[in-house]
Write a protein that holds these residues in place. Structure first.
Motif, PDB file in Angstrom:
ATOM      1  N   TYR A   4       0.805  -1.221   0.000  1.00  0.00           N
ATOM      2  CA  TYR A   4       0.000   0.000   0.000  1.00  0.00           C
ATOM      3  C   TYR A   4       0.840   1.274   0.000  1.00  0.00           C
ATOM      4  CZ  TYR A   4       1.128  -0.307   4.998  1.00  0.00           C
ATOM      5  OH  TYR A   4       1.789  -0.408   6.189  1.00  0.00           O
ATOM      6  N   GLU A   5       2.156   1.172  -0.032  1.00  0.00           N
ATOM      7  CA  GLU A   5       3.020   2.351   0.105  1.00  0.00           C
ATOM      8  C   GLU A   5       2.725   3.409  -0.945  1.00  0.00           C
ATOM      9  OE1 GLU A   5       7.068   1.096   0.161  1.00  0.00           O
ATOM     10  OE2 GLU A   5       6.798  -0.171   1.923  1.00  0.00           O
ATOM     11  N   ALA A   6       2.742   3.012  -2.210  1.00  0.00           N
ATOM     12  CA  ALA A   6       2.524   3.986  -3.284  1.00  0.00           C
ATOM     13  C   ALA A   6       1.116   4.577  -3.213  1.00  0.00           C
ATOM     14  CB  ALA A   6       2.760   3.324  -4.640  1.00  0.00           C
ATOM     15  N   TYR A   7       0.144   3.770  -2.826  1.00  0.00           N
ATOM     16  CA  TYR A   7      -1.245   4.224  -2.747  1.00  0.00           C
ATOM     17  C   TYR A   7      -1.393   5.368  -1.750  1.00  0.00           C
ATOM     18  CZ  TYR A   7      -6.343   3.966  -2.276  1.00  0.00           C
ATOM     19  OH  TYR A   7      -7.671   4.259  -2.244  1.00  0.00           O
ATOM     20  N   TYR A   8      -0.664   5.279  -0.628  1.00  0.00           N
ATOM     21  CA  TYR A   8      -0.731   6.324   0.401  1.00  0.00           C
ATOM     22  C   TYR A   8       0.473   7.281   0.339  1.00  0.00           C
ATOM     23  CZ  TYR A   8      -4.614   3.769   2.504  1.00  0.00           C
ATOM     24  OH  TYR A   8      -5.825   3.159   2.731  1.00  0.00           O
ATOM     25  N   HIS A   9       1.200   7.244  -0.786  1.00  0.00           N
ATOM     26  CA  HIS A   9       2.296   8.175  -1.064  1.00  0.00           C
ATOM     27  C   HIS A   9       3.423   8.061  -0.023  1.00  0.00           C
ATOM     28  CE1 HIS A   9      -0.387   9.964  -4.011  1.00  0.00           C
ATOM     29  NE2 HIS A   9      -1.315  10.094  -3.075  1.00  0.00           N
ATOM     30  N   CYS A 237      -2.288  -0.216  12.640  1.00  0.00           N
ATOM     31  CA  CYS A 237      -2.233   0.736  11.520  1.00  0.00           C
ATOM     32  C   CYS A 237      -1.822   0.046  10.225  1.00  0.00           C
ATOM     33  CB  CYS A 237      -1.269   1.871  11.851  1.00  0.00           C
ATOM     34  SG  CYS A 237      -1.870   2.992  13.138  1.00  0.00           S
ATOM     35  N   ASP A 238      -0.885  -0.873  10.300  1.00  0.00           N
ATOM     36  CA  ASP A 238      -0.443  -1.591   9.114  1.00  0.00           C
ATOM     37  C   ASP A 238      -1.599  -2.385   8.510  1.00  0.00           C
ATOM     38  OD1 ASP A 238       1.850  -2.629   7.390  1.00  0.00           O
ATOM     39  OD2 ASP A 238       1.079  -4.504   8.202  1.00  0.00           O
ATOM     40  N   ASN A 239      -2.346  -3.088   9.338  1.00  0.00           N
ATOM     41  CA  ASN A 239      -3.482  -3.872   8.851  1.00  0.00           C
ATOM     42  C   ASN A 239      -4.594  -2.971   8.312  1.00  0.00           C
ATOM     43  OD1 ASN A 239      -3.611  -7.085   9.592  1.00  0.00           O
ATOM     44  ND2 ASN A 239      -2.149  -5.985  10.867  1.00  0.00           N
ATOM     45  N   ALA A 240      -4.823  -1.844   8.973  1.00  0.00           N
ATOM     46  CA  ALA A 240      -5.869  -0.925   8.513  1.00  0.00           C
ATOM     47  C   ALA A 240      -5.506  -0.305   7.163  1.00  0.00           C
ATOM     48  CB  ALA A 240      -6.093   0.166   9.557  1.00  0.00           C
ATOM     49  N   MET A 241      -4.240   0.046   6.972  1.00  0.00           N
ATOM     50  CA  MET A 241      -3.824   0.621   5.684  1.00  0.00           C
ATOM     51  C   MET A 241      -3.886  -0.420   4.567  1.00  0.00           C
ATOM     52  SD  MET A 241      -0.690   3.176   6.778  1.00  0.00           S
ATOM     53  CE  MET A 241      -0.561   3.969   5.175  1.00  0.00           C
ATOM     54  N   LEU A 242      -3.565  -1.654   4.895  1.00  0.00           N
ATOM     55  CA  LEU A 242      -3.674  -2.716   3.891  1.00  0.00           C
ATOM     56  C   LEU A 242      -5.135  -2.917   3.488  1.00  0.00           C
ATOM     57  CD1 LEU A 242      -2.327  -4.933   2.239  1.00  0.00           C
ATOM     58  CD2 LEU A 242      -2.581  -6.461   4.209  1.00  0.00           C
ATOM     59  N   ALA A 243      -6.036  -2.907   4.471  1.00  0.00           N
ATOM     60  CA  ALA A 243      -7.465  -3.044   4.176  1.00  0.00           C
ATOM     61  C   ALA A 243      -7.984  -1.834   3.402  1.00  0.00           C
ATOM     62  CB  ALA A 243      -8.251  -3.222   5.476  1.00  0.00           C
ATOM     63  N   ILE A 257     -10.550   0.679  11.727  1.00  0.00           N
ATOM     64  CA  ILE A 257      -9.636   0.346  12.819  1.00  0.00           C
ATOM     65  C   ILE A 257     -10.226  -0.783  13.665  1.00  0.00           C
ATOM     66  CG2 ILE A 257      -8.529   1.208  14.916  1.00  0.00           C
ATOM     67  CD1 ILE A 257      -7.326   2.286  12.327  1.00  0.00           C
ATOM     68  N   ALA A 258     -11.529  -0.720  13.923  1.00  0.00           N
ATOM     69  CA  ALA A 258     -12.192  -1.778  14.693  1.00  0.00           C
ATOM     70  C   ALA A 258     -12.106  -3.115  13.960  1.00  0.00           C
ATOM     71  CB  ALA A 258     -13.649  -1.409  14.964  1.00  0.00           C
ATOM     72  N   ASP A 259     -12.266  -3.083  12.633  1.00  0.00           N
ATOM     73  CA  ASP A 259     -12.132  -4.304  11.845  1.00  0.00           C
ATOM     74  C   ASP A 259     -10.724  -4.889  11.987  1.00  0.00           C
ATOM     75  OD1 ASP A 259     -14.698  -4.393  10.917  1.00  0.00           O
ATOM     76  OD2 ASP A 259     -14.281  -3.319   9.053  1.00  0.00           O
ATOM     77  N   ALA A 260      -9.706  -4.026  11.881  1.00  0.00           N
ATOM     78  CA  ALA A 260      -8.326  -4.491  12.001  1.00  0.00           C
ATOM     79  C   ALA A 260      -8.063  -5.061  13.391  1.00  0.00           C
ATOM     80  CB  ALA A 260      -7.354  -3.340  11.707  1.00  0.00           C
ATOM     81  N   ALA A 261      -8.562  -4.388  14.418  1.00  0.00           N
ATOM     82  CA  ALA A 261      -8.364  -4.867  15.792  1.00  0.00           C
ATOM     83  C   ALA A 261      -9.069  -6.196  16.017  1.00  0.00           C
ATOM     84  CB  ALA A 261      -8.865  -3.820  16.786  1.00  0.00           C
TER      85      ALA A 261
END
Length: 363
Positions: A4-9, A237-243, A257-261
């Motif tokens: 997701y790096e490029a997607y979130y710059h 945060c890593d899981n939330a950004m991937l989702a 965030i709740a979904d990732a947790a």
């Protein structure tokens, strides 16, 4: 590298679990601890202990110290605590680049090495991570190494870092001599809600992002589910950004965030954000009935065709037998054939009525 790096710059992964000192966020507890550890090393003060819960940033703090002390400080970093005294000296020799395993008196060899470094204007720092795993015997042996000193300064500095249970071990009667030598003892704490928000922004900035995709409420949810523990903040945060990348969401809210947790089992399933099944409306009921009715109609049509075919064959066989019997009058043959056809018609009507009843009342 995260997908997701490029997607979130971002130029690199913002929430990696590796203890990269370039990502250090100096919250007040960490800033104070790092300042005192630098003072310990520069002023050759001797012994220090740092404790903190799992994931609070002890290793990151130690690696930041190693990178910041300068070239005149020789550091030995022990991330895997030795189990025996011989393994202790082997590890020290390897880290400091000297041979101790064949020495009859390794402490004497270390004494000469420490003095040599001191005479060149430097000092030696030995850092033991996961120190709660060190036995009482090994801790006493390490304490004896700090006895190597001149009349005015310590030749070797020792930093012990461990989990909270290490505090209890230090406070034991067996280690009272070591405890009296401590010049610095600090316990790292979790991040506050405001520090958690700044920590997330700091990590994203260090990764090259110009803006944070996390809303203020999302940052609050991260703190709530992580308890302010930096390692858990990173994982959430890593899981939330991937989702977010997978669902094409440039903004990450508290529900994500709740979904990732929940995925990480940091909260129980009932707290997980989800969309409940909607009540079926009239249209959906009609569609369901229509689909089921069509399916039933095909089944009954096939069954009806099979029954009709079987009855027709039976009728033909019976008529053929009657025709071959010359003693049977023609009028009697016609009556029997008419009865067969009437029964066949009634059976067909019964099947049709049964199909209609099932479609209407048994969908």
């Amino acid at each position: 590298m995260a997908v997701y790096e490029a997607y979130y710059h971002c130029r690199r992964e913002p929430f990696s679990l590796s203890p990269d000192p370039s990502f250090l966020y100096a919250a007040e507890p960490h800033r104070e601890a790092l300042a005192q550890l630098r003072y310990l090393v520069q002023e050759r003060k001797g012994f220090a202990v740092v404790t903190g819960e799992v994931g609070t940033g002890k290793t990151m703090l130690l690696r930041s110290l190693i990178e910041s002390v300068g070239p005149k400080v020789q550091t030995g970093y022990f991330f895997n605590p030795p189990r025996t005294i011989s393994a202790l000296y082997d590890s020290i020799g390897y880290e400091l680049g000297i041979t101790l395993n064949s020495a009859a008196n390794p402490a004497a060899v270390l004494n000469r090495h420490f003095l040599s470094v001191y005479q060149t204007g430097g000092t030696v720092v030995m850092i033991f991570d996961e120190a709660q795993s060190l036995s009482i015997e090994l801790l006493e042996e390490i304490r004896l190494l700090t006895n190597i000193e001149t009349s005015s300064t310590k030749l070797a500095q020792v930093i012990l870092a461990g989990q909270p249970e290490f505090d209890a071990k230090i406070d034991s009667t067996e280690l009272r001599a070591l405890r009296q030598r401590l010049v610095f003892r600090y316990s790292l704490t979790a991040l506050s809600p405001s520090d958690t928000e700044r920590y997330i922004a700091s990590r994203l900035g260090a990764a090259g992002a110009h803006r944070s995709p996390f809303t203020v409420k999302a940052c609050g949810a991260v703190h709530r589910y992580s308890g302010g523990v930096p390692r858990l903040v990173n994982v959430i945060c890593d899981n939330a950004m991937l989702a977010g990348y997978a669902t094409d969401s440039l903004t990450i809210d508290e529900e994500q965030i709740a979904d990732a947790a929940a995925d990480l089992r940091l909260i129980s399933a009932p707290h997980r954000a989800y969309q409940p099944d909607r009540d079926p409306g009239p249209d959906s009921v009609t569609d369901t009935i229509g689909a089921r009715s069509s399916h039933r109609r095909l089944i009954y049509a096939f069954g009806l065709a099979c029954v009709t075919l079987a009855l027709s064959i039976a009728a033909i066989v019976i008529v053929t037998q009657l025709a071959s019997d010359s003693s049977t009058p023609l009028t009697q043959m016609e009556d029997k054939f008419e009865n067969i056809l009437r029964w066949l018609g009634e059976s067909t009507n019964s099947m049709i009525h049964h199909e209609s009843y099932s479609i209407i009342f048994k969908v």
